[in-house]
Write a protein that holds these residues in place. Sequence first.
Motif, PDB file in Angstrom:
ATOM      1  N   LEU A 142       0.831  -1.205   0.000  1.00  0.00           N
ATOM      2  CA  LEU A 142       0.000   0.000   0.000  1.00  0.00           C
ATOM      3  C   LEU A 142       0.866   1.257   0.000  1.00  0.00           C
ATOM      4  CD1 LEU A 142      -2.942   1.111   0.394  1.00  0.00           C
ATOM      5  CD2 LEU A 142      -2.413   1.235   2.823  1.00  0.00           C
ATOM      6  N   MET A 143       1.828   1.256   0.913  1.00  0.00           N
ATOM      7  CA  MET A 143       2.705   2.412   1.076  1.00  0.00           C
ATOM      8  C   MET A 143       3.402   2.765  -0.248  1.00  0.00           C
ATOM      9  SD  MET A 143       4.067   4.257   3.595  1.00  0.00           S
ATOM     10  CE  MET A 143       5.082   5.641   3.155  1.00  0.00           C
ATOM     11  N   ASN A 144       3.941   1.752  -0.904  1.00  0.00           N
ATOM     12  CA  ASN A 144       4.672   2.010  -2.145  1.00  0.00           C
ATOM     13  C   ASN A 144       3.736   2.374  -3.284  1.00  0.00           C
ATOM     14  OD1 ASN A 144       7.127   1.613  -0.928  1.00  0.00           O
ATOM     15  ND2 ASN A 144       7.179  -0.570  -1.381  1.00  0.00           N
ATOM     16  N   ALA A 145       2.491   1.887  -3.198  1.00  0.00           N
ATOM     17  CA  ALA A 145       1.545   2.195  -4.261  1.00  0.00           C
ATOM     18  C   ALA A 145       1.086   3.648  -4.183  1.00  0.00           C
ATOM     19  CB  ALA A 145       0.346   1.255  -4.182  1.00  0.00           C
ATOM     20  N   ILE A 146       0.885   4.163  -2.988  1.00  0.00           N
ATOM     21  CA  ILE A 146       0.283   5.493  -2.892  1.00  0.00           C
ATOM     22  C   ILE A 146       1.267   6.607  -2.570  1.00  0.00           C
ATOM     23  CG2 ILE A 146      -1.947   4.523  -2.220  1.00  0.00           C
ATOM     24  CD1 ILE A 146      -1.421   5.405   0.589  1.00  0.00           C
ATOM     25  N   SER A 147       2.545   6.291  -2.394  1.00  0.00           N
ATOM     26  CA  SER A 147       3.497   7.370  -2.140  1.00  0.00           C
ATOM     27  C   SER A 147       4.501   7.389  -3.278  1.00  0.00           C
ATOM     28  CB  SER A 147       4.231   7.134  -0.823  1.00  0.00           C
ATOM     29  OG  SER A 147       5.057   6.000  -0.938  1.00  0.00           O
ATOM     30  N   ASN A 148       5.262   8.469  -3.360  1.00  0.00           N
ATOM     31  CA  ASN A 148       6.232   8.499  -4.454  1.00  0.00           C
ATOM     32  C   ASN A 148       7.627   8.063  -4.012  1.00  0.00           C
ATOM     33  OD1 ASN A 148       6.615  10.689  -2.926  1.00  0.00           O
ATOM     34  ND2 ASN A 148       6.163  12.205  -4.514  1.00  0.00           N
ATOM     35  N   ILE A 149       7.702   7.385  -2.861  1.00  0.00           N
ATOM     36  CA  ILE A 149       8.977   6.787  -2.483  1.00  0.00           C
ATOM     37  C   ILE A 149       8.839   5.278  -2.547  1.00  0.00           C
ATOM     38  CG2 ILE A 149       9.882   8.609  -1.010  1.00  0.00           C
ATOM     39  CD1 ILE A 149       8.748   6.970   1.366  1.00  0.00           C
ATOM     40  N   ASP A 150       9.967   4.603  -2.550  1.00  0.00           N
ATOM     41  CA  ASP A 150       9.961   3.161  -2.606  1.00  0.00           C
ATOM     42  C   ASP A 150      10.596   2.644  -1.317  1.00  0.00           C
ATOM     43  OD1 ASP A 150       9.386   0.807  -3.727  1.00  0.00           O
ATOM     44  OD2 ASP A 150      11.126   0.745  -5.069  1.00  0.00           O
ATOM     45  N   VAL A 151       9.755   2.280  -0.360  1.00  0.00           N
ATOM     46  CA  VAL A 151      10.294   1.780   0.906  1.00  0.00           C
ATOM     47  C   VAL A 151      10.558   0.287   0.764  1.00  0.00           C
ATOM     48  CG1 VAL A 151       9.869   1.554   3.384  1.00  0.00           C
ATOM     49  CG2 VAL A 151       8.891   3.466   2.127  1.00  0.00           C
TER      50      VAL A 151
END
Length: 314
Positions: A142-151
């Motif tokens: 989810l985090m990587n899908a909706i933010s512009n960083i790649d955690v």
Amino acid sequence: MAKLLSVLVPMYNEAEVISIFVDTLRPILDGLPVDWEIICVNDGSTDNTLKIVREMSAIDDRIKVLNLSRNFGKESALTAALDHARGDAVIPIDADLQDPPQIIPQMVDLWLAGVDVVNAVRSNRDTDTRIKRLTARYFYVLMNAISNIDVPQNVGDFRLISRRVLDVLNSMRERRRFMKGLFSWVGFSSANVFYERQGRAAGKTKWNYWRLWNFAIEGITSFSTFPLKIATYCGFMLAFISLTYAINLTANTLIVGTDVKGYPSIMTAVLFFGGVNLMFIGIVGEYVGRIYEEVKQRPIYILESSTGFDKNSN
Ligand code: UDP
Ligand code: MG
């Protein structure tokens, strides 16, 4: 002159594990081709943590102590250490030996070969429960899908960061600190080192599901405004549906008249829209609350005292 490596250790009630931790770490650091310092941050512990690390510092001046005025949380404690590190590279590490110091030499080799960020990737999560593993995985997707960083998945705070990356990190003074996100946000060349995550050597974990949930919200609100957009699109969609329904109702009334029915549909609409409204006010609130905290510009941590740092580097 040899390069200096700073190892940063946030500690909150870790009295049981500190000596095993330092005894494991020290010989490994001694074997490195660089000088080292260990910065222990006592994050408002209520046990003997501070006393133990101060004693260690008195014996070995490469062990330094920052004592915070109360418990500020791991992210803030780590920030204190990042601010005070003098090293040409730093490695944040947990005190409970869940981040194995044994892979530090590999990380340092990569750094000396020119890599700026060396991630320690855990190749198993056996020590976590199934649910924790599953929720963690979905969180990263989810985090990587909706933010512009790649955690990167399966990378904690345990990583090596070179000085120039650290300087950029230290220039970011946001109060709400989702460290993994900040580490990823700055970019630079990175490499991976893999390790097997063990259980805690001793002591208890400070995490629970409520903390993890808040941690997830922190990550998302710090690096994405996507939840705010959902409100906009939901609003458009519902408005469109409502309009169609309204036209339909009006037409019906005009053509065939009405015999005052429709209590269930009115209640459903009122309750549904009420719920949707409250939910999005809540989401907006999450962001507003964070803006409020940022604009107050309070310090990220308060230092009560420090041991082992010379005066000119405070
Ligand atoms: N920690 C801290 N402040 C806190 C909570 C934790 O400095 O408020 C430190 C703790 O001492 C440890 C690290 O953060 O060195 C990781 O904590 P823990 O092992 O409890 O978390 P877990 O490994 O279970 O995620
Ligand atoms: Mg741990």
